[in-house]
Design an enzyme around this catalytic site. Structure first.
Site, short mmCIF file in Angstrom:
data_model
loop_
_atom_site.label_atom_id
_atom_site.label_comp_id
_atom_site.label_asym_id
_atom_site.label_seq_id
_atom_site.Cartn_x
_atom_site.Cartn_y
_atom_site.Cartn_z
N GLY A 7 0.87 -1.17 0.00
CA GLY A 7 0.00 0.00 0.00
C GLY A 7 0.90 1.22 0.00
O GLY A 7 1.36 1.66 1.05
N SER A 8 1.20 1.72 -1.21
CA SER A 8 2.20 2.79 -1.33
C SER A 8 1.54 4.10 -1.71
O SER A 8 1.91 4.73 -2.71
CB SER A 8 3.28 2.38 -2.33
OG SER A 8 3.93 1.22 -1.84
N ALA A 128 1.75 12.19 6.01
CA ALA A 128 2.17 12.29 4.61
C ALA A 128 0.95 12.62 3.77
O ALA A 128 -0.18 12.35 4.17
CB ALA A 128 2.77 10.96 4.14
N LYS A 184 -4.33 6.87 19.98
CA LYS A 184 -4.39 7.53 18.67
C LYS A 184 -5.77 7.33 18.04
O LYS A 184 -6.32 8.26 17.44
CB LYS A 184 -3.30 6.94 17.75
CG LYS A 184 -3.39 7.39 16.29
CD LYS A 184 -2.29 8.35 15.89
CE LYS A 184 -2.53 9.06 14.57
NZ LYS A 184 -1.85 8.43 13.45
P1 NAD Z 1 -3.59 6.11 0.98
O1 NAD Z 1 -5.00 5.94 0.55
O2 NAD Z 1 -2.82 7.31 0.51
O3 NAD Z 1 -2.73 4.82 0.56
C1 NAD Z 1 -3.23 3.51 0.52
C2 NAD Z 1 -2.68 2.86 -0.75
O4 NAD Z 1 -2.94 1.47 -0.72
C3 NAD Z 1 -3.32 3.42 -2.02
O5 NAD Z 1 -2.32 3.94 -2.88
C4 NAD Z 1 -4.02 2.19 -2.62
O6 NAD Z 1 -3.98 2.18 -4.05
C5 NAD Z 1 -3.21 1.04 -2.05
N1 NAD Z 1 -3.95 -0.23 -1.97
C6 NAD Z 1 -5.05 -0.51 -1.23
N2 NAD Z 1 -5.41 -1.81 -1.39
C7 NAD Z 1 -4.53 -2.36 -2.24
C8 NAD Z 1 -4.34 -3.67 -2.79
N3 NAD Z 1 -5.15 -4.70 -2.49
N4 NAD Z 1 -3.33 -3.85 -3.64
C9 NAD Z 1 -2.48 -2.85 -3.96
N5 NAD Z 1 -2.59 -1.60 -3.46
C10 NAD Z 1 -3.59 -1.34 -2.62
O7 NAD Z 1 -3.60 6.04 2.57
P2 NAD Z 1 -2.55 6.69 3.62
O8 NAD Z 1 -2.92 8.10 3.87
O9 NAD Z 1 -1.17 6.37 3.18
O10 NAD Z 1 -2.94 5.89 4.95
C11 NAD Z 1 -2.59 4.53 5.14
C12 NAD Z 1 -2.89 4.16 6.60
O11 NAD Z 1 -2.07 4.95 7.47
C13 NAD Z 1 -4.33 4.46 7.05
O12 NAD Z 1 -4.76 3.54 8.01
C14 NAD Z 1 -4.23 5.85 7.67
O13 NAD Z 1 -5.28 6.12 8.60
C15 NAD Z 1 -2.88 5.72 8.37
N6 NAD Z 1 -2.19 6.98 8.61
C16 NAD Z 1 -2.17 7.95 7.67
C17 NAD Z 1 -1.48 9.13 7.94
C18 NAD Z 1 -1.35 10.24 6.90
O14 NAD Z 1 -0.86 11.31 7.24
N7 NAD Z 1 -1.72 10.01 5.65
C19 NAD Z 1 -0.84 9.31 9.18
C20 NAD Z 1 -0.86 8.26 10.11
C21 NAD Z 1 -1.55 7.09 9.81
#
Ligand code: NAD
Length: 307
Positions: A7-8, A128, A184
């Site tokens: 999940g990038s 991010a 959190k």
């Molecule tokens: P995001 O939506 O930017 O990234 C998730 C990625 O996973 C997407 O690019 C998606 O295409 C990929 N994905 C999902 N299912 C897939 C599969 N089966 N195969 C391949 N790719 C797949 O989400 P994010 O903001 O990076 O958040 C990820 C986690 O981290 C969440 O639980 C979020 O709450 C947590 N988080 C986010 C932040 C932030 O600042 N963004 C901070 C702390 C925690």
């Protein structure tokens, strides 16, 4: 070590980028076509605190063949089971899997795919964002706590914390990470869903008398259910933590506002307020605020026709 980021998106790019600066190999996994093409074509473009373009391998989970030493999960919560299914081919007997997703209950999902002694659970305050396919916006400093789920395999957790520290990710091995995961989740449960529903910033929510009353009721529900599950939570300490966070982040729209209101995406509500309500029902504890908030967020997803 060979590290896959499963999940990038925003967070996956941050961790992948920072780990790529160490002596470990990193492979990004995602299934978003435009993002994959952009990173394959131009590299990952990082903006914010640093401006840099880095060449990083990226592929779909089904294309990955080399067994992983470490997999860092970074899907959204509701995407986790599918991801775990999709990466089965790279999970070996010794593959460690680290989960840093927001929300509650992910270990119950991961246990279906990964033996307990290879699971590491954690929580991070790194943030991010994505500016578009192949463009990650990384600003500010964070930290993370992690723990091996199997107490007899703490060594694995320490090794992973060391690797993450090589990448300047400020990792701490935590002998009791579960209360931190709940803390959190409670911050998310008080601010994310409410600001998304009210279409306001965190500061605006906390400036409202009714908003503040709702926040305190939500904290109480999180703490009551968590304590009933045996998690060491202190309501006064969590309230102080939530209030402090609200001051620091007063001008922000939380991520669920960005998902639901700004980008019309499905939310992680079932793993935040929804998880507390579900756990409460099983324990015979009434959680009316978490239940109503979960239903309202789902109703909003339906109104916006988000699938
Ligand atoms: P995001 O939506 O930017 O990234 C998730 C990625 O996973 C997407 O690019 C998606 O295409 C990929 N994905 C999902 N299912 C897939 C599969 N089966 N195969 C391949 N790719 C797949 O989400 P994010 O903001 O990076 O958040 C990820 C986690 O981290 C969440 O639980 C979020 O709450 C947590 N988080 C986010 C932040 C932030 O600042 N963004 C901070 C702390 C925690």
């Amino acid at each position: 070590m060979l590290v896959y980021i499963a999940g990038s998106g925003a967070m996956g790019c941050r961790f992948g980028y920072q780990i790529s600066k160490t002596n470990n190999d990193v492979i990004l996994l995602d299934n978003w076509e435009d993002h994959i093409s952009a990173i394959k074509g131009n590299g990952l473009i990082v903006t914010g605190d640093v401006e840099e373009t880095v060449k990083l391998p990226i592929m779909k989970p089904a294309e990955a063949t080399q067994e992983a030493d470490l997999i860092i999960l970074f899907t959204k919560a509701m995407q986790l089971p599918q991801m775990l299914q999709d990466i089965k081919g790279i999970i070996g007997k010794e593959t460690k899997v680290l989960c840093l997703l927001n929300g509650l209950g992910h270990e119950d999902v991961i246990r279906h795919y990964i033996p307990e002694h290879n699971i590491l659970m954690g929580v991070t305050v790194w943030t991010a964002g994505l500016e578009g396919p192949g463009r990650a916006h990384l600003q500010g400093v964070g930290a993370l706590n992690l723990q091996s789920m199997d107490p007899t395999n703490q060594e694995a957790g320490h090794q992973v914390a060391d690797l993450l520290n090589e990448a300047n990710l400020n990792a701490t091995y935590d002998d009791n990470v579960v209360p931190n995961i709940w803390r959190k989740a409670c911050v998310n449960g008080t601010m994310n869903s409410t600001c998304a529903l009210l279409d306001c910033t965190i500061g605006e929510l906390f400036a409202s008398e009714d908003g503040l009353k709702m926040v305190k009721e939500i904290i109480h529900e999180f703490v009551t259910v968590g304590q009933a599950e045996g998690v060491e939570l202190n309501e006064e300490e969590i309230t102080t933590y939530v209030m402090d966070t609200s001051v620091k982040a007063a001008h922000h729209y939380p991520s669920m506002h960005q998902d639901l209101v700004q980008n019309h995406r499905l939310t992680e509500i079932d793993f935040i307020n929804g998880a507390v309500n579900t756990k409460g029902e099983k324990l015979g504890i009434n959680t009316p605020y978490c239940r109503m908030i979960t239903e309202l967020v789902h109703a909003k997803e339906a109104v916006l026709n988000i699938k």
